[in-house]
Write a protein that holds these residues in place. Structure first.
Motif, PDB file in Angstrom:
ATOM      1  N   VAL A 106       0.857  -1.178   0.000  1.00 46.77           N
ATOM      2  CA  VAL A 106       0.000   0.000   0.000  1.00 46.77           C
ATOM      3  C   VAL A 106       0.896   1.232   0.000  1.00 46.77           C
ATOM      4  CG1 VAL A 106      -1.771   1.289   1.260  1.00 46.77           C
ATOM      5  CG2 VAL A 106      -1.780  -1.219   1.319  1.00 46.77           C
ATOM      6  N   VAL A 107       0.622   2.156  -0.927  1.00 45.53           N
ATOM      7  CA  VAL A 107       1.298   3.455  -0.957  1.00 45.53           C
ATOM      8  C   VAL A 107       0.255   4.464  -0.514  1.00 45.53           C
ATOM      9  CG1 VAL A 107       2.430   5.197  -2.396  1.00 45.53           C
ATOM     10  CG2 VAL A 107       2.819   2.750  -2.846  1.00 45.53           C
ATOM     11  N   PHE A 108       0.517   5.140   0.596  1.00 47.28           N
ATOM     12  CA  PHE A 108      -0.465   6.060   1.171  1.00 47.28           C
ATOM     13  C   PHE A 108       0.146   7.445   1.371  1.00 47.28           C
ATOM     14  CE2 PHE A 108      -2.324   7.928   5.099  1.00 47.28           C
ATOM     15  CZ  PHE A 108      -3.559   8.258   4.562  1.00 47.28           C
ATOM     16  N   VAL A 109      -0.566   8.439   0.856  1.00 47.17           N
ATOM     17  CA  VAL A 109      -0.234   9.838   1.089  1.00 47.17           C
ATOM     18  C   VAL A 109      -1.534  10.489   1.558  1.00 47.17           C
ATOM     19  CG1 VAL A 109       0.498  12.014   0.039  1.00 47.17           C
ATOM     20  CG2 VAL A 109       1.595   9.873  -0.640  1.00 47.17           C
ATOM     21  N   PRO A 110      -1.561  11.052   2.773  1.00 42.51           N
ATOM     22  CA  PRO A 110      -2.796  11.643   3.285  1.00 42.51           C
ATOM     23  C   PRO A 110      -3.399  12.643   2.291  1.00 42.51           C
ATOM     24  CG  PRO A 110      -1.151  11.568   5.003  1.00 42.51           C
ATOM     25  CD  PRO A 110      -0.462  11.174   3.724  1.00 42.51           C
ATOM     26  N   GLY A 111      -4.726  12.578   2.174  1.00 45.22           N
ATOM     27  CA  GLY A 111      -5.438  13.478   1.285  1.00 45.22           C
ATOM     28  C   GLY A 111      -5.564  12.964  -0.134  1.00 45.22           C
ATOM     29  N   LYS A 112      -4.945  11.827  -0.419  1.00 46.22           N
ATOM     30  CA  LYS A 112      -5.012  11.228  -1.755  1.00 46.22           C
ATOM     31  C   LYS A 112      -5.447   9.781  -1.613  1.00 46.22           C
ATOM     32  CE  LYS A 112      -1.509  14.284  -3.542  1.00 46.22           C
ATOM     33  NZ  LYS A 112      -0.279  14.451  -4.258  1.00 46.22           N
ATOM     34  N   PRO A 113      -6.132   9.263  -2.641  1.00 45.82           N
ATOM     35  CA  PRO A 113      -6.496   7.845  -2.551  1.00 45.82           C
ATOM     36  C   PRO A 113      -5.238   6.983  -2.552  1.00 45.82           C
ATOM     37  CG  PRO A 113      -7.243   8.818  -4.640  1.00 45.82           C
ATOM     38  CD  PRO A 113      -6.574   9.900  -3.861  1.00 45.82           C
ATOM     39  N   PRO A 114      -5.233   5.923  -1.767  1.00 51.88           N
ATOM     40  CA  PRO A 114      -4.047   5.072  -1.725  1.00 51.88           C
ATOM     41  C   PRO A 114      -3.905   4.245  -2.996  1.00 51.88           C
ATOM     42  CG  PRO A 114      -5.788   4.137  -0.404  1.00 51.88           C
ATOM     43  CD  PRO A 114      -6.282   5.480  -0.854  1.00 51.88           C
ATOM     44  N   ALA A 115      -2.680   3.856  -3.274  1.00 54.59           N
ATOM     45  CA  ALA A 115      -2.407   2.897  -4.346  1.00 54.59           C
ATOM     46  C   ALA A 115      -2.197   1.549  -3.668  1.00 54.59           C
ATOM     47  CB  ALA A 115      -1.160   3.293  -5.119  1.00 54.59           C
ATOM     48  N   VAL A 116      -2.878   0.544  -4.163  1.00 59.34           N
ATOM     49  CA  VAL A 116      -2.793  -0.782  -3.575  1.00 59.34           C
ATOM     50  C   VAL A 116      -2.321  -1.756  -4.641  1.00 59.34           C
ATOM     51  CG1 VAL A 116      -4.073  -2.609  -2.405  1.00 59.34           C
ATOM     52  CG2 VAL A 116      -4.663  -0.224  -1.967  1.00 59.34           C
ATOM     53  N   PHE A 117      -1.235  -2.445  -4.350  1.00 62.86           N
ATOM     54  CA  PHE A 117      -0.686  -3.463  -5.249  1.00 62.86           C
ATOM     55  C   PHE A 117      -0.937  -4.824  -4.622  1.00 62.86           C
ATOM     56  CE2 PHE A 117       1.779   0.363  -5.959  1.00 62.86           C
ATOM     57  CZ  PHE A 117       1.985   0.399  -7.328  1.00 62.86           C
ATOM     58  N   GLU A 118      -1.623  -5.684  -5.331  1.00 66.14           N
ATOM     59  CA  GLU A 118      -1.883  -7.031  -4.845  1.00 66.14           C
ATOM     60  C   GLU A 118      -0.743  -7.942  -5.277  1.00 66.14           C
ATOM     61  OE1 GLU A 118      -5.620  -8.607  -6.098  1.00 66.14           O
ATOM     62  OE2 GLU A 118      -5.230 -10.564  -5.212  1.00 66.14           O
ATOM     63  N   GLY A 119      -0.253  -8.755  -4.343  1.00 65.51           N
ATOM     64  CA  GLY A 119       0.811  -9.700  -4.666  1.00 65.51           C
ATOM     65  C   GLY A 119       2.145  -9.010  -4.847  1.00 65.51           C
ATOM     66  N   VAL A 120       2.885  -9.444  -5.856  1.00 68.63           N
ATOM     67  CA  VAL A 120       4.227  -8.906  -6.112  1.00 68.63           C
ATOM     68  C   VAL A 120       4.125  -7.624  -6.934  1.00 68.63           C
ATOM     69  CG1 VAL A 120       6.429  -9.332  -7.287  1.00 68.63           C
ATOM     70  CG2 VAL A 120       5.320 -11.178  -6.029  1.00 68.63           C
ATOM     71  N   ALA A 121       4.865  -6.614  -6.516  1.00 65.38           N
ATOM     72  CA  ALA A 121       5.017  -5.373  -7.282  1.00 65.38           C
ATOM     73  C   ALA A 121       6.499  -5.038  -7.270  1.00 65.38           C
ATOM     74  CB  ALA A 121       4.215  -4.240  -6.655  1.00 65.38           C
ATOM     75  N   THR A 122       6.999  -4.557  -8.389  1.00 65.94           N
ATOM     76  CA  THR A 122       8.419  -4.214  -8.431  1.00 65.94           C
ATOM     77  C   THR A 122       8.686  -2.971  -7.609  1.00 65.94           C
ATOM     78  OG1 THR A 122       8.302  -2.778 -10.366  1.00 65.94           O
ATOM     79  CG2 THR A 122       8.587  -5.160 -10.777  1.00 65.94           C
ATOM     80  N   ASP A 123       9.919  -2.855  -7.150  1.00 63.28           N
ATOM     81  CA  ASP A 123      10.295  -1.661  -6.405  1.00 63.28           C
ATOM     82  C   ASP A 123      10.136  -0.423  -7.279  1.00 63.28           C
ATOM     83  OD1 ASP A 123      12.492  -2.904  -7.812  1.00 63.28           O
ATOM     84  OD2 ASP A 123      13.870  -1.537  -6.808  1.00 63.28           O
ATOM     85  N   ALA A 124      10.436  -0.532  -8.571  1.00 66.55           N
ATOM     86  CA  ALA A 124      10.287   0.613  -9.484  1.00 66.55           C
ATOM     87  C   ALA A 124       8.832   1.053  -9.576  1.00 66.55           C
ATOM     88  CB  ALA A 124      10.827   0.262 -10.872  1.00 66.55           C
ATOM     89  N   ASP A 125       7.905   0.099  -9.717  1.00 66.30           N
ATOM     90  CA  ASP A 125       6.486   0.455  -9.787  1.00 66.30           C
ATOM     91  C   ASP A 125       6.020   1.160  -8.522  1.00 66.30           C
ATOM     92  OD1 ASP A 125       6.190  -0.579 -12.346  1.00 66.30           O
ATOM     93  OD2 ASP A 125       5.323  -2.477 -11.667  1.00 66.30           O
ATOM     94  N   VAL A 126       6.414   0.631  -7.379  1.00 68.21           N
ATOM     95  CA  VAL A 126       5.985   1.213  -6.102  1.00 68.21           C
ATOM     96  C   VAL A 126       6.612   2.590  -5.895  1.00 68.21           C
ATOM     97  CG1 VAL A 126       6.010   0.924  -3.590  1.00 68.21           C
ATOM     98  CG2 VAL A 126       5.551  -1.051  -5.069  1.00 68.21           C
ATOM     99  N   LEU A 127       7.906   2.706  -6.152  1.00 70.23           N
ATOM    100  CA  LEU A 127       8.587   3.988  -5.958  1.00 70.23           C
ATOM    101  C   LEU A 127       8.064   5.056  -6.911  1.00 70.23           C
ATOM    102  CD1 LEU A 127      12.202   2.705  -5.340  1.00 70.23           C
ATOM    103  CD2 LEU A 127      10.640   3.688  -3.638  1.00 70.23           C
ATOM    104  N   CYS A 128       7.774   4.677  -8.136  1.00 73.03           N
ATOM    105  CA  CYS A 128       7.237   5.650  -9.089  1.00 73.03           C
ATOM    106  C   CYS A 128       5.825   6.073  -8.703  1.00 73.03           C
ATOM    107  CB  CYS A 128       7.288   5.109 -10.514  1.00 73.03           C
ATOM    108  SG  CYS A 128       8.987   5.019 -11.144  1.00 73.03           S
ATOM    109  N   GLU A 129       5.040   5.145  -8.184  1.00 69.41           N
ATOM    110  CA  GLU A 129       3.699   5.504  -7.703  1.00 69.41           C
ATOM    111  C   GLU A 129       3.805   6.447  -6.506  1.00 69.41           C
ATOM    112  OE1 GLU A 129      -0.143   6.044  -7.902  1.00 69.41           O
ATOM    113  OE2 GLU A 129       0.936   4.811  -9.350  1.00 69.41           O
ATOM    114  N   LEU A 130       4.745   6.177  -5.617  1.00 73.43           N
ATOM    115  CA  LEU A 130       4.987   7.079  -4.488  1.00 73.43           C
ATOM    116  C   LEU A 130       5.365   8.462  -5.000  1.00 73.43           C
ATOM    117  CD1 LEU A 130       5.442   7.736  -1.485  1.00 73.43           C
ATOM    118  CD2 LEU A 130       7.744   6.778  -1.742  1.00 73.43           C
ATOM    119  N   HIS A 131       6.236   8.517  -5.979  1.00 70.79           N
ATOM    120  CA  HIS A 131       6.660   9.803  -6.544  1.00 70.79           C
ATOM    121  C   HIS A 131       5.491  10.545  -7.185  1.00 70.79           C
ATOM    122  CE1 HIS A 131       9.374  12.771  -8.185  1.00 70.79           C
ATOM    123  NE2 HIS A 131       8.844  12.580  -9.376  1.00 70.79           N
ATOM    124  N   ARG A 132       4.583   9.831  -7.866  1.00 75.21           N
ATOM    125  CA  ARG A 132       3.401  10.471  -8.462  1.00 75.21           C
ATOM    126  C   ARG A 132       2.502  11.074  -7.387  1.00 75.21           C
ATOM    127  NH1 ARG A 132       4.136   6.591 -12.389  1.00 75.21           N
ATOM    128  NH2 ARG A 132       3.054   4.878 -11.366  1.00 75.21           N
TER     129      ARG A 132
END
Length: 145
Positions: A106-132
């Protein structure tokens, strides 16, 4: 990819609501949370499923890469937990580990809907979603470049 994340999120939230899940962890600041099922909760049949060992190896590899990329980052908390549910400040329903198939991020930033990745997610996908979601977050990958 955004519609897929929204779909996964709505399924995860709906499933946790249907399960009457009590949140074990409350997040109130920018976070990346790795949810996993502890070994003691996995049946022998689950462990013996084809591809399970590769799945766990990939999950742990990307989890360690995320940990290394976010180590010392004061803007984002990084958590690894087997909590059955995670409550996100400002989000009505918790995210359930069970709704994520036992493993997810789960990538969570208060005030924004969270991004939820089920199962395996690459570090690049998660980090880029965090950056967005949190452009000022320092990430090791060239997201948006």
């Amino acid at each position: 990819m955004k519609p897929l994340l929204a779909l996964v999120l709505s399924v995860a939230i709906s499933a946790s609501a249907a399960q009457g899940c009590e949140a074990d962890l409350l997040l109130s600041k920018p976070s990346v949370v790795v949810l996993y099922t502890p070994d003691r909760e996995l049946s022998q049949a689950e462990r013996n499923e084809p591809g399970f060992t590769d799945f766990i190896d990939d999950f742990q590899t990307y989890q360690m890469a995320l940990a290394a990329a976010l180590k010392g980052n004061r803007q984002v908390q990084y958590l690894v937990t087997s909590a059955p549910c995670v409550r996100l400040k400002g989000v009505q329903q918790p995210v359930s580990r069970k709704a994520l198939g036992g493993f997810g991020i789960v990538v969570f930033v208060p005030g924004k809907p969270p991004a939820v990745f089920e199962g395996v997610a690459t570090d690049a996908d998660v980090l880029c979603e965090l950056h967005r979601r949190l452009p000022k977050a320092v990430v090791a990958h060239g997201c948006g470049a």
